[in-house]
Motif scaffolding. Sequence first.
Motif, PDB file in Angstrom:
ATOM      1  N   ILE A 153      -1.078   5.814   6.342  1.00 27.06           N
ATOM      2  CA  ILE A 153      -1.680   4.637   6.983  1.00 27.06           C
ATOM      3  C   ILE A 153      -0.832   3.403   6.694  1.00 27.06           C
ATOM      4  CG2 ILE A 153      -3.670   3.076   6.896  1.00 27.06           C
ATOM      5  CD1 ILE A 153      -5.412   5.606   6.471  1.00 27.06           C
ATOM      6  N   GLY A 154      -0.321   3.301   5.474  1.00 25.25           N
ATOM      7  CA  GLY A 154       0.569   2.188   5.137  1.00 25.25           C
ATOM      8  C   GLY A 154       1.817   2.191   6.003  1.00 25.25           C
ATOM      9  N   MET A 207       0.828  -1.180   0.000  1.00 22.42           N
ATOM     10  CA  MET A 207       0.000   0.000   0.000  1.00 22.42           C
ATOM     11  C   MET A 207       0.874   1.245   0.000  1.00 22.42           C
ATOM     12  SD  MET A 207      -2.861   1.371   2.785  1.00 22.42           S
ATOM     13  CE  MET A 207      -2.987  -0.157   3.545  1.00 22.42           C
ATOM     14  N   THR A 208       1.855   1.271   0.878  1.00 20.99           N
ATOM     15  CA  THR A 208       2.730   2.442   0.972  1.00 20.99           C
ATOM     16  C   THR A 208       3.492   2.650  -0.331  1.00 20.99           C
ATOM     17  OG1 THR A 208       2.980   2.105   3.335  1.00 20.99           O
ATOM     18  CG2 THR A 208       4.646   3.434   2.272  1.00 20.99           C
ATOM     19  N   VAL A 235      -3.295   7.895   2.732  1.00 24.51           N
ATOM     20  CA  VAL A 235      -3.239   6.444   2.512  1.00 24.51           C
ATOM     21  C   VAL A 235      -1.803   5.949   2.660  1.00 24.51           C
ATOM     22  CG1 VAL A 235      -3.587   4.609   0.813  1.00 24.51           C
ATOM     23  CG2 VAL A 235      -5.302   6.393   1.078  1.00 24.51           C
ATOM     24  N   MET A 265       1.181   3.905  -3.208  1.00 27.63           N
ATOM     25  CA  MET A 265       0.771   5.302  -3.099  1.00 27.63           C
ATOM     26  C   MET A 265       1.952   6.242  -3.340  1.00 27.63           C
ATOM     27  SD  MET A 265      -2.353   5.003  -2.953  1.00 27.63           S
ATOM     28  CE  MET A 265      -2.808   6.697  -2.881  1.00 27.63           C
ATOM     29  N   GLY A 279      -5.435  12.997   0.355  1.00 25.37           N
ATOM     30  CA  GLY A 279      -5.895  11.613   0.364  1.00 25.37           C
ATOM     31  C   GLY A 279      -4.782  10.641   0.043  1.00 25.37           C
ATOM     32  N   ILE A 280      -3.992  10.963  -0.974  1.00 19.26           N
ATOM     33  CA  ILE A 280      -2.859  10.103  -1.339  1.00 19.26           C
ATOM     34  C   ILE A 280      -1.850  10.043  -0.192  1.00 19.26           C
ATOM     35  CG2 ILE A 280      -0.857   9.902  -2.875  1.00 19.26           C
ATOM     36  CD1 ILE A 280      -2.651  10.985  -5.116  1.00 19.26           C
TER      37      ILE A 280
END
Length: 70
Positions: A33-34, A1-2, A30, A5, A26-27
């Motif tokens: 969060i990763g 995910m990281t 995310v 993004m 948003g990008i």
Amino acid sequence: MTFFMMFVSGSLQVIGTELSKGMDAGISGVAGIGHIILGDIFIRVLISMGKLVKTKALESIIVINDLIVQ
């Protein structure tokens, strides 16, 4: 995910695409969060390794103690 993004963010920067503040946030969110998930996994692995080392060390002490007592 990281990684994904970061790839998306970098690709958009190289292409020169203008993003709205919301889309950019948003990008980044995310990707953040990763990073949090990766950090949590890293901490859990280190804790597990610490427990394993303690267990193996205790087993070694018990075996050595049994050899000395005999």
